[in-house]
Write a protein that holds these residues in place. Structure first.
Motif, short mmCIF file in Angstrom:
data_model
loop_
_atom_site.label_atom_id
_atom_site.label_comp_id
_atom_site.label_asym_id
_atom_site.label_seq_id
_atom_site.Cartn_x
_atom_site.Cartn_y
_atom_site.Cartn_z
N THR A 1 0.82 -1.21 0.00
CA THR A 1 0.00 0.00 0.00
C THR A 1 0.86 1.26 0.00
OG1 THR A 1 -0.10 -0.19 2.41
CG2 THR A 1 -1.93 -1.11 1.16
N SER A 2 0.25 2.38 -0.41
CA SER A 2 0.96 3.66 -0.42
C SER A 2 1.34 4.06 1.00
CB SER A 2 0.06 4.75 -1.00
OG SER A 2 -0.28 4.48 -2.34
N GLY A 3 2.57 4.52 1.17
CA GLY A 3 3.01 4.98 2.47
C GLY A 3 3.49 3.89 3.40
N SER A 4 3.58 2.66 2.90
CA SER A 4 4.03 1.55 3.76
C SER A 4 5.55 1.42 3.78
CB SER A 4 3.40 0.24 3.29
OG SER A 4 3.72 -0.04 1.94
N GLY A 5 6.22 2.22 2.94
CA GLY A 5 7.68 2.20 2.95
C GLY A 5 8.30 1.46 1.79
N LYS B 1 9.46 -12.38 -3.08
CA LYS B 1 8.34 -11.45 -3.16
C LYS B 1 8.03 -10.94 -1.75
CE LYS B 1 6.30 -14.16 -6.91
NZ LYS B 1 5.09 -14.92 -7.33
N VAL B 2 7.87 -9.64 -1.65
CA VAL B 2 7.58 -9.02 -0.35
C VAL B 2 6.38 -8.11 -0.50
CG1 VAL B 2 8.47 -7.57 1.52
CG2 VAL B 2 10.02 -9.11 0.30
N TYR B 3 5.50 -8.16 0.49
CA TYR B 3 4.31 -7.30 0.49
C TYR B 3 4.32 -6.48 1.78
CZ TYR B 3 -0.54 -5.88 -0.40
OH TYR B 3 -1.68 -5.16 -0.67
N LEU B 4 4.44 -5.16 1.64
CA LEU B 4 4.50 -4.29 2.80
C LEU B 4 3.16 -3.63 3.09
CD1 LEU B 4 7.86 -2.33 2.29
CD2 LEU B 4 7.50 -4.54 3.39
N THR B 5 2.81 -3.57 4.36
CA THR B 5 1.65 -2.82 4.80
C THR B 5 2.05 -2.03 6.04
OG1 THR B 5 0.85 -4.63 6.21
CG2 THR B 5 -0.01 -4.53 3.95
N ALA B 6 1.17 -1.13 6.46
CA ALA B 6 1.38 -0.39 7.69
C ALA B 6 0.03 0.17 8.13
CB ALA B 6 2.39 0.74 7.51
N ASP B 7 -0.07 0.49 9.39
CA ASP B 7 -1.29 1.10 9.91
C ASP B 7 -1.59 2.39 9.15
OD1 ASP B 7 -2.36 3.27 12.06
OD2 ASP B 7 -3.20 1.30 12.47
N THR C 1 5.13 -2.88 8.47
CA THR C 1 6.26 -2.01 8.81
C THR C 1 5.98 -1.05 9.96
OG1 THR C 1 5.65 -0.27 7.22
CG2 THR C 1 7.01 -2.09 6.40
N THR C 2 4.74 -1.03 10.47
CA THR C 2 4.35 -0.06 11.49
C THR C 2 5.31 0.03 12.67
OG1 THR C 2 2.01 -0.42 10.90
CG2 THR C 2 2.47 0.73 12.97
N PRO C 3 5.70 -1.09 13.28
CA PRO C 3 6.54 -0.99 14.48
C PRO C 3 8.04 -0.91 14.22
CG PRO C 3 5.95 -3.27 14.15
CD PRO C 3 5.28 -2.49 13.04
N PHE C 4 8.46 -0.93 12.95
CA PHE C 4 9.88 -1.01 12.64
C PHE C 4 10.44 0.27 12.04
CE2 PHE C 4 8.18 -5.39 11.90
CZ PHE C 4 8.78 -6.00 13.00
N THR C 5 11.73 0.48 12.26
CA THR C 5 12.42 1.57 11.57
C THR C 5 12.71 1.11 10.15
OG1 THR C 5 14.63 0.75 12.13
CG2 THR C 5 13.56 2.23 13.73
N LEU C 6 13.06 2.06 9.30
CA LEU C 6 13.39 1.72 7.92
C LEU C 6 14.54 0.72 7.88
CD1 LEU C 6 13.39 2.03 4.85
CD2 LEU C 6 14.76 4.11 5.14
N GLU C 7 15.55 0.95 8.68
CA GLU C 7 16.71 0.06 8.68
C GLU C 7 16.33 -1.36 9.08
OE1 GLU C 7 20.63 -0.37 7.55
OE2 GLU C 7 19.32 1.38 7.43
N GLU C 8 15.40 -1.48 10.03
CA GLU C 8 14.97 -2.80 10.47
C GLU C 8 14.19 -3.52 9.36
OE1 GLU C 8 14.48 -2.06 15.30
OE2 GLU C 8 12.83 -1.55 13.94
N VAL C 9 13.39 -2.78 8.60
CA VAL C 9 12.66 -3.40 7.50
C VAL C 9 13.63 -3.84 6.41
CG1 VAL C 9 10.88 -3.08 5.74
CG2 VAL C 9 10.59 -2.04 7.99
N VAL C 10 14.59 -2.98 6.10
CA VAL C 10 15.61 -3.33 5.10
C VAL C 10 16.34 -4.60 5.54
CG1 VAL C 10 17.78 -2.63 4.02
CG2 VAL C 10 15.91 -0.99 4.22
N ASP C 11 16.70 -4.66 6.81
CA ASP C 11 17.39 -5.85 7.33
C ASP C 11 16.56 -7.11 7.11
OD1 ASP C 11 19.55 -4.38 8.25
OD2 ASP C 11 18.82 -4.25 10.32
N GLN C 12 15.25 -7.03 7.35
CA GLN C 12 14.38 -8.19 7.18
C GLN C 12 14.33 -8.64 5.73
OE1 GLN C 12 10.52 -8.12 9.32
NE2 GLN C 12 11.23 -6.24 10.28
N VAL C 13 14.24 -7.70 4.82
CA VAL C 13 14.15 -8.06 3.41
C VAL C 13 15.48 -8.61 2.90
CG1 VAL C 13 13.67 -7.23 1.08
CG2 VAL C 13 12.34 -6.35 3.00
N VAL C 14 16.57 -7.99 3.31
CA VAL C 14 17.90 -8.49 2.92
C VAL C 14 18.08 -9.93 3.41
CG1 VAL C 14 20.38 -8.27 3.34
CG2 VAL C 14 19.02 -6.25 2.75
N ALA C 15 17.62 -10.20 4.61
CA ALA C 15 17.72 -11.56 5.16
C ALA C 15 16.93 -12.55 4.31
CB ALA C 15 17.23 -11.58 6.60
#
Length: 214
Positions: free
Chosen positions: A4-8, A135-141, A191-205
């Motif tokens: 979704t828009s704005g989910s990062g 494949k990754v699907y991002l959402t946020a509050d 992505t709501t509870p995570f920082t950008l760096e934490e989300v990047v870390d998850q996807v890289v993993a």
């Protein structure tokens, strides 16, 4: 990378691409560039027939450097103009036109080529690159999405931004051609509870795990 828009999506996709030394493609910028071109020529973007008739006309070029992504229409750099409120308000209508999606789908697949790229959008995992390794699907509050998006715009109202994001979600999810949807085999990250760096870390993993198993 869908969501979704704005989910990062953009920040995460660029961060992952930079971290792994991959190319990057923002398919949303392509639809925005198409929309900008239509508006510049006074085409009624709420008339699917009028939009379809001009879908093959603009020449779009998308850069794939995650540190400095570019998008041009003809000889014009439109990286700034495509983020205007006018384009934002009209892009979902233009994106819903099948002829626009068909034209840009071919270009997106041509850019993807043999891979080594992070691609973000609404239908990447389901339509554009259904055979993608990850494949990754991002959402946020919704409130978090609105807060993030408002921070990117001068003088924007959080409530109005949230309503616009939800409006776009409804249009993008409900369109007949290539609707916003999570692929069955996509990894969902809120992505709501995570920082950008934490989300990047998850996807890289996720990418590193997929590479180790290939």
């Amino acid at each position: 990378m869908d969501g979704t828009s704005g989910s990062g999506k953009s920040s995460t996709s660029r961060g992952v691409a930079a971290r792994l030394g991959l190319r990057y493609l923002d398919t949303g910028a392509m639809f925005r560039a198409m929309t900008w071109w239509m508006l510049e020529r006074g085409i009624d973007v709420d008339d699917p027939g009028a939009v379809a008739a001009e879908a093959d006309a603009p020449v779009l070029v998308s850069g794939t450097d995650p540190d400095a992504p570019t998008i041009t229409v003809g000889e014009t750099d439109v990286a700034g103009p495509i983020r205007s409120p006018e384009v934002t308000a009209a892009v979902s209508a233009v994106s819903a036109v099948p002829e626009v999606r068909a034209r840009l789908l071919l270009e997106q697949r041509d850019i993807i080529g043999d891979g080594d790229i992070v691609v973000e959008g609404r239908d990447i995992g389901t339509v554009v690159a259904p055979d993608a390794d990850v494949k990754v699907y991002l959402t946020a509050d919704p409130s978090a999405r609105a807060t993030r998006r408002t921070a990117e715009m001068v003088g924007a109202d959080v409530h109005a931004t949230q309503q616009d994001l939800l409006r776009r979600d409804t249009i993008d999810s409900g369109r007949a051609t290539a609707p916003l949807a999570m692929a069955d085999d996509a990894h969902h990250i809120d992505t709501t509870p995570f920082t950008l760096e934490e989300v990047v870390d998850q996807v890289v993993a996720l990418v590193e795990k997929a590479l180790s198993q290939s």
